[in-house]
Scaffold this motif. Structure first.
Motif, short mmCIF file in Angstrom:
data_model
loop_
_atom_site.label_atom_id
_atom_site.label_comp_id
_atom_site.label_asym_id
_atom_site.label_seq_id
_atom_site.Cartn_x
_atom_site.Cartn_y
_atom_site.Cartn_z
N PRO A 18 1.14 0.99 0.51
CA PRO A 18 1.16 -0.42 1.85
C PRO A 18 0.12 -1.51 1.77
CG PRO A 18 -0.02 2.02 2.41
CD PRO A 18 0.94 1.98 0.64
N GLU A 19 0.68 -2.02 2.49
CA GLU A 19 -0.22 -3.49 2.12
C GLU A 19 -0.83 -3.97 3.49
OE1 GLU A 19 -1.82 -6.29 1.68
OE2 GLU A 19 -0.31 -6.35 0.48
N ARG A 20 -1.95 -2.98 3.15
CA ARG A 20 -3.45 -3.28 4.28
C ARG A 20 -3.60 -5.26 4.50
NH1 ARG A 20 -3.46 1.61 6.17
NH2 ARG A 20 -3.24 3.36 4.58
N GLN A 21 -3.26 -6.13 3.87
CA GLN A 21 -3.77 -7.18 4.57
C GLN A 21 -2.45 -8.27 4.93
OE1 GLN A 21 -6.73 -9.28 3.94
NE2 GLN A 21 -7.35 -6.67 3.13
N CYS A 22 -1.94 -7.21 5.70
CA CYS A 22 -0.45 -7.74 6.17
C CYS A 22 -1.00 -8.54 7.32
CB CYS A 22 0.64 -7.08 5.98
SG CYS A 22 1.87 -7.80 7.08
N GLY A 23 -0.38 -9.72 7.85
CA GLY A 23 -1.05 -10.17 8.98
C GLY A 23 -2.04 -10.92 8.98
N GLY A 24 -2.81 -10.77 7.58
CA GLY A 24 -4.26 -11.87 8.25
C GLY A 24 -4.90 -10.47 7.24
N THR A 25 -6.51 -11.50 7.14
CA THR A 25 -7.52 -10.81 7.37
C THR A 25 -8.11 -9.56 7.95
OG1 THR A 25 -8.39 -12.04 5.10
CG2 THR A 25 -9.90 -10.55 5.75
N PHE A 30 5.06 11.34 1.06
CA PHE A 30 5.24 10.86 3.27
C PHE A 30 4.71 9.73 2.97
CE2 PHE A 30 2.21 13.81 5.92
CZ PHE A 30 3.79 14.38 6.90
N PRO A 31 5.49 8.57 2.77
CA PRO A 31 5.51 7.61 3.25
C PRO A 31 4.56 7.06 4.56
CG PRO A 31 7.43 7.70 2.41
CD PRO A 31 7.40 9.24 2.65
N LEU A 32 3.60 6.13 4.53
CA LEU A 32 3.02 6.02 5.84
C LEU A 32 3.34 6.14 7.54
CD1 LEU A 32 0.05 4.32 6.73
CD2 LEU A 32 1.03 2.38 6.39
N SER A 85 -13.09 1.24 8.36
CA SER A 85 -14.05 0.30 7.33
C SER A 85 -12.76 0.06 6.80
CB SER A 85 -15.08 0.75 6.86
OG SER A 85 -16.21 1.08 7.72
N PRO A 86 -11.72 -1.29 7.51
CA PRO A 86 -10.25 -1.27 6.43
C PRO A 86 -11.05 -1.80 5.19
CG PRO A 86 -11.12 -3.09 8.80
CD PRO A 86 -12.26 -2.11 8.48
N HIS A 87 -12.43 -2.20 4.82
CA HIS A 87 -12.56 -2.55 3.55
C HIS A 87 -11.92 -1.66 2.48
CE1 HIS A 87 -16.43 -0.62 3.62
NE2 HIS A 87 -16.91 -1.21 2.42
N LEU A 88 -12.10 -0.05 3.24
CA LEU A 88 -11.81 0.85 1.84
C LEU A 88 -10.62 1.23 2.04
CD1 LEU A 88 -14.74 3.54 3.47
CD2 LEU A 88 -14.65 1.68 1.34
N ASP A 89 -9.64 0.37 2.88
CA ASP A 89 -8.56 1.02 2.44
C ASP A 89 -7.73 0.09 1.54
OD1 ASP A 89 -8.20 2.20 5.24
OD2 ASP A 89 -7.91 0.19 5.98
N ARG A 90 -8.23 -1.37 0.62
CA ARG A 90 -7.97 -1.41 -0.57
C ARG A 90 -7.75 -1.05 -1.39
NH1 ARG A 90 -13.56 -6.34 -1.16
NH2 ARG A 90 -14.74 -4.58 -1.27
N TYR A 91 -8.75 0.10 -1.89
CA TYR A 91 -8.05 1.30 -2.78
C TYR A 91 -7.55 2.17 -2.48
CZ TYR A 91 -13.37 -0.62 -3.01
OH TYR A 91 -14.67 -1.52 -3.53
N GLY A 92 -6.33 1.84 -3.43
CA GLY A 92 -4.89 3.04 -3.23
C GLY A 92 -4.90 4.16 -3.12
N ASP A 93 -6.02 4.76 -3.96
CA ASP A 93 -6.30 6.04 -4.88
C ASP A 93 -6.99 6.86 -3.68
OD1 ASP A 93 -8.48 4.59 -5.03
OD2 ASP A 93 -9.30 5.96 -6.61
N GLY A 128 -3.81 0.73 13.32
CA GLY A 128 -4.08 0.22 12.93
C GLY A 128 -3.12 -0.04 11.74
N ASP A 129 -2.19 2.03 11.53
CA ASP A 129 -1.01 1.91 10.39
C ASP A 129 -0.16 1.61 10.92
OD1 ASP A 129 -3.33 2.98 8.29
OD2 ASP A 129 -2.70 4.93 8.45
N ILE A 130 0.30 1.70 12.24
CA ILE A 130 1.49 1.43 13.40
C ILE A 130 1.45 -0.32 12.84
CG2 ILE A 130 2.11 0.89 15.26
CD1 ILE A 130 0.89 3.75 15.81
N TRP A 131 0.32 -0.89 12.85
CA TRP A 131 0.50 -2.32 12.85
C TRP A 131 0.63 -2.39 11.35
CZ3 TRP A 131 1.13 -7.34 13.96
CH2 TRP A 131 0.47 -8.05 13.12
N ILE A 132 0.85 -2.10 10.17
CA ILE A 132 0.88 -2.48 9.06
C ILE A 132 2.50 -2.03 8.98
CG2 ILE A 132 0.90 -1.30 6.21
CD1 ILE A 132 -1.89 -3.32 7.75
N CYS A 133 2.53 -1.44 9.09
CA CYS A 133 4.03 -1.01 8.85
C CYS A 133 4.59 -1.64 9.70
CB CYS A 133 4.61 1.06 9.62
SG CYS A 133 3.37 2.54 8.83
#
Length: 398
Positions: A186-193, A20-22, A338-346, A167-172
């Motif tokens: 998902p590369e959640r730093q895509c486009g800058g911090t 079930f990809p993003l 909080s976007p910083h929680l997204d850095r944890y892939g699990d 935000g997820d639409i932007w990431i995709c």
């Protein structure tokens, strides 16, 4: 950008990312919202609440209940999603490289859904689809129509619940544009911090602007009618520190000290989460639902404790359950901003669940928000005659 090898390992280790990809999760949540709106309409219709009148929606042709039309559109979108997903599973076989290579399938699905929405032919309830597009275009710039005020506010509030989905639409989109596969991890730093936090903040900026417009329009009215718009604007503004401090934590080195250090930013973020959560919860209960839970009149014997006299839903326990649920899910949603929680892939699975729970919370919220607007409208229009339609409250001792 994240290391490509690390992304492959993350993709391999997560069944959710393979099955079930993003992009599919985003589209699933959008369709879930359509189904939820249909359920709102159906139950409110059974209570004889005319939602069409409240949102100033003029129906043409036979008087078909609004929920029937919504269900038809939701059914078609669901069938398209499921068929596309099955094809994706068959083509990829859950192989990492194949999953990344077949990103065109969810992209095609998105195009089909957009076509269904903007289809110019008089099928699939064109009037309703075009009314939605017109309202969405208006609120996207923070405007609010005087005649369709409630409709615009309702849609804009729903959009805040989809802030993280946006935000997820932007990431995709960013991953696709920059040459990465949108179906990979998902590369959640895509486009800058700070690009992702800005996208997440947009729905709150829209509601903030609407509140300020309403405050301006209320010029000359008593402060009791005008000031609540400023307080409401402050409520939506309280989401910005949550998003900002979270984004700053992504730029902070582990173990750093000082006012901009890791520990300090975490405390600022946690304080912002608590303020936003409880401010929003208070507003839901006291202002959006007109309940007396936080008022000095909460013990009035004319209504159940903390509620109000005019209630359309059958039993007080429904209101108490909604209050408890709203409090609980308001807190979890502030965490999710909080976007910083997204850095944890699990956490991908947990993130998806929290997004779904927020849509569920908004679904519950709509029942009571529409019911409240209906009672307000009945009171303004009919006075004592219309109020007689509300069943009087009887305590257990009566």
């Amino acid at each position: 950008m994240a290391d490509e090898g690390f992304a492959d390992i993350e993709l391999q280790d997560s069944k959710l990312l393979l099955w079930f990809p993003l992009p599919y999760r985003v589209l699933f949540l959008v369709i879930a919202g359509v189904w939820a709106w249909g359920l709102n309409l159906q139950y409110l219709y059974s209570l004889r609440i005319d939602v069409a009148a409240l949102i100033k929606y003029s129906r043409h042709g036979p008087e078909v209940p609004m929920h029937t039309s919504v269900y038809k559109v939701a059914s078609i979108l669901s069938i398209i999603l499921f068929a596309n997903l099955v094809i994706f599973w068959q083509c990829t076989g859950m192989d990492v490289d194949s999953v990344k290579r077949w990103q065109m399938l969810p992209g095609l699905l998105l195009v089909i859904m957009i076509v269904v929405l903007v289809l110019p032919f008089n099928i699939l309830h064109k009037n309703g689809r075009y009314r939605f597009l017109k309202n969405f275009r208006r609120i996207a710039f923070g405007y609010i129509d005087r005649e369709q005020r409630f409709s615009d506010l309702l849609l804009a509030d729903v959009l805040t619940s989809y802030a993280k989905v946006l935000g997820d639409i932007w990431i995709c989109s960013c991953m696709f544009i920059t040459g990465m596969s949108s179906t990979s991890a998902p590369e959640r730093q895509c486009g800058g911090t700070f690009m992702l936090p800005i996208i997440i903040a947009l729905p709150y900026a829209i509601r903030l602007r609407q509140c300020l417009i309403e405050y301006s329009r209320a010029s000359g009215k008593p402060d009791s009618e005008r000031k609540p718009h400023l307080y409401n604007a402050l409520k939506y503004s309280s989401a910005f520190p949550v998003i900002l401090f979270s984004a700053l934590q992504n730029t902070t080195e582990v173990g750093s000290t000082g006012i901009t250090g890791e520990a300090a930013l975490y405390r600022f973020w946690l304080l912002a989460v608590l303020v936003n959560s409880f401010f929003s919860f208070y507003w839901d209960v006291a202002r959006d639902w007109d309940l007396s839970f936080f008022s000095s009149t909460r013990s009035n014997p004319e209504h159940p404790y903390g509620l109000r006299q005019n209630m359309i839903f059958p039993v007080p326990s429904v209101y108490y359950s909604a209050i408890f649920l709203d409090c609980l899910l308001r807190l979890t949603w502030s965490l999710k901003l909080s976007p910083h929680l997204d850095r944890y892939g699990d956490l991908e699975g947990g993130i998806f669940i929290l997004q779904f729970l927020e849509i569920f919370r908004r679904w519950v919220w709509i029942f009571f928000r529409v019911e409240t607007e209906w009672t307000r409208t009945e009171t303004r229009i009919g006075g004592e005659i219309m109020l007689a339609e509300f069943p009087p409250y009887k305590s257990d001792s009566d």
